[in-house]
Each structure stands twice: as structure tokens, then as C-alpha cells.
Write an enzyme that holds these catalytic residues in place. Structure first.
Site, PDB file in Angstrom:
ATOM      1  N   GLY A 142      14.956  -4.409   5.890  1.00  0.00           N
ATOM      2  CA  GLY A 142      15.970  -5.108   5.118  1.00  0.00           C
ATOM      3  C   GLY A 142      17.071  -5.657   6.013  1.00  0.00           C
ATOM      4  O   GLY A 142      17.400  -5.056   7.041  1.00  0.00           O
ATOM      5  N   GLU A 163       6.211  -1.456  11.744  1.00  0.00           N
ATOM      6  CA  GLU A 163       7.562  -1.815  11.315  1.00  0.00           C
ATOM      7  C   GLU A 163       7.892  -3.210  11.837  1.00  0.00           C
ATOM      8  O   GLU A 163       7.786  -3.461  13.043  1.00  0.00           O
ATOM      9  CB  GLU A 163       8.598  -0.826  11.847  1.00  0.00           C
ATOM     10  CG  GLU A 163       8.492   0.587  11.283  1.00  0.00           C
ATOM     11  CD  GLU A 163       9.004   0.698   9.857  1.00  0.00           C
ATOM     12  OE1 GLU A 163       9.876  -0.124   9.468  1.00  0.00           O
ATOM     13  OE2 GLU A 163       8.534   1.591   9.136  1.00  0.00           O
ATOM     14  N   ASP A 171       0.821  -1.198   0.000  1.00  0.00           N
ATOM     15  CA  ASP A 171       0.000   0.000   0.000  1.00  0.00           C
ATOM     16  C   ASP A 171       0.866   1.264   0.000  1.00  0.00           C
ATOM     17  O   ASP A 171       2.095   1.205   0.044  1.00  0.00           O
ATOM     18  CB  ASP A 171      -0.944  -0.024   1.198  1.00  0.00           C
ATOM     19  CG  ASP A 171      -2.314   0.543   0.881  1.00  0.00           C
ATOM     20  OD1 ASP A 171      -2.387   1.445   0.019  1.00  0.00           O
ATOM     21  OD2 ASP A 171      -3.301   0.098   1.481  1.00  0.00           O
TER      22      ASP A 171
END
Length: 276
Positions: free
Chosen positions: A168, A191, A143
Site C-alpha cells: 500500500g 512482495e 490466493d
């Protein structure tokens, strides 16, 4: 160990000497793996016999790719960019309608997608960012302003809500990337980072922040775990007081308020699951 893996592992032992002038076999092996990642022929991590395994030589190839490519500029109508040559133009640079029809995903303007990431069919990319080594499974929506960090693995039919980030993980080479399994809903402005695994069918409320040091508390059992969310868990943000010092500030945690089976998850709306 195949020949590509051997070449990459040998090059990694002398990574400080790898550059644009290295042996052709090394440069070809690195570029070959980046291309295979881009087409989904290989993945940074795979689930084998129920356990996620990192393909270390692929992560090594990604990191070595930054050593064999120089910097390059890219000019646009309102700005210029300066990045590594194999990344600055992006995965879909030069694509025409037929290329997108073949790939089978929808990509909204202002969506940077790096070369070396794989986007499966029926994915919807709203304005978001997809980094090298990422894998986005079929039917997933990234999104608005969501982020897929380098090497993260996002499964099928997931919804990564607006403003959310999947972290990452490049170094060290053996470290597992962040994993979002199939049918996961990640709430807005959340997160998930540091190689955390979110189990299949889980629902995370908005504003969740989960790393390897985040305590994951099962409210019914009181069990505290780290780094992995069990399948079909429903999580909300919470806090834990310091038992030794009640006056100390409470620390954030993730609270599993319930777990549902696959049948219930498929029939229940997200809002219902987040109510207790």
C-alpha cells in the site's frame, strides 16, 4: 477541477483541523468519494496515454476519512474488533445472496475487505486482505493469505499467489500506488511495494521482493533499472556482487531472464516460462 475535487483540496490545506465536526460539505465530499471508490466509479490511479497517473484528491479523501470518523467496536462470535467506524464493518457487511450475485465475485470466509475498495466481477477472494482504495480487476484471484495494500491497483486476470503482498502507498498524496497490470502472475511469498509497476503479462517467480531501490537486471543486456518491470518479463530472484569489494556480501536483485510476446505468454505455462 470538479466541485468535489476543489472541496477535498481545500480541506487538505487545513487537514489538521478536519474532524467529525467539520463543515457538512467537507464530510459529504469525503464520504461521496469513498462510496465512489467502493463502486469502482473512480480509481486512485489510472493509465492515461500509456502512463499511470495518481488522482491525488482521491488519496487525500481517503486520508481525510480517518479524521472525520471515530472509533467503533465490532463484536463477533470469538473476538471483538476496534477500528475506524467507516472501516470496521467491511465492504460486504450485511450483504445477502442477491448482493453477491450482483457484484459477481466469489469471497471465501475470513476475507476482510475494507469499505472503499473495488472488487470487479469474476474475482476470487481466498482468505486474503483487501485494504481501502484497492482496485482488483475482473478475473483475478487473490490466493490464500495474499494482501492488497491501500490504494494498490491490480489488473484483470492476475494471480496473486499464496502469501504474496502488493504494498500500500497512501502518503505522500502525489505518490503513485503499487501497480500490477493485467495478466500478471505474482509467485508465492513475494512482495511488490513502494509504487513499483509490474508490466502487463509479467511472471514473477516465488520469493520475489521488489521495491523502488531493488535493482532490476536484464540478464541478456546487462541493463539495470529501478521501479518498473517491462511488460511480458519473466523474473527470478538473484544477487549482485560489489564490484569494488568482491569480499563484501552480495545484494539481492530481480533478474529478467527472458521477455516473451503476448502470443507466447498466452500459450505457455507458468512453469515453462520460469525455466531457462
Amino acid at each position: 477541477m470538479n466541485e468535489l475535487e476543489r472541496i477535498i483540496n481545500d480541506a487538505w490545506e487545513n487537514k489538521d483541523q478536519i474532524n467529525q465536526n467539520s463543515e457538512e460539505s467537507i464530510i459529504n465530499a469525503i464520504n461521496h468519494i469513498i462510496e465512489d471508490l467502493d463502486q469502482g466509479k473512480v480509481r486512485v490511479a489510472e493509465k492515461i496515454n500509456g502512463k499511470w497517473i495518481t488522482n491525488q484528491h482521491i488519496k487525500k479523501a481517503i486520508m481525510l476519512s480517518f479524521r472525520i470518523h471515530g472509533m467503533e467496536t465490532l463484536s463477533g462470535p470469538y473476538s471483538s474488533w476496534y477500528d475506524k467506524a467507516h472501516l470496521v464493518k467491511g465492504k460486504t457487511a450485511g450483504w445477502v445472496k442477491e448482493d453477491f450475485e450482483k457484484a459477481g465475485f466469489r469471497m471465501v470466509p475470513n476475507t476482510p475487505v475494507r469499505k472503499g475498495s473495488y472488487i470487479a466481477n469474476n474475482v476470487v477472494l481466498m482468505p486474503c486482505f483487501i485494504n481501502i482504495g484497492s482496485y482488483i480487476g475482473s478475473g483475478t484471484m487473490m490466493d490464500t493469505f495474499s494482501r492488497a495494500g491501500s490504494c494498490c491497483q491490480i489488473g484483470k486476470n492476475c494471480h496473486i499467489s499464496a502469501g504474496s503482498g502488493v504494498g500500500g502507498v497512501l502518503e505522500p498524496a502525489q505518490a503513485l500506488p503499487t501497480i500490477i497490470e493485467d495478466n500478471v502472475f505474482l509467485g508465492a511469498m513475494s512482495e511488490v511495494v513502494e509504487g513499483v509497476i509490474v508490466g502487463e503479462g509479467s511472471v514473477l517467480s516465488m520469493g520475489m521482493f521488489i521495491g523502488q531501490s531493488t535493482k532490476i537486471v536484464n540478464r541478456k543486456t546487462g541493463e539495470i533499472t529501478f521501479g518498473e518491470i517491462p511488460p511480458y518479463s519473466v523474473l527470478v530472484p538473484g544477487s549482485l556482487p560489489d564490484k569494488k569489494n568482491p569480499m563484501a556480501p552480495s545484494l539481492n536483485c530481480a533478474v529478467i531472464i527472458k521477455q516473451v510476446d503476448e502470443k507466447t505468454r498466452s500459450k505457455t505455462s507458468i512453469n515453462d516460462l520460469l525455466r531457462d
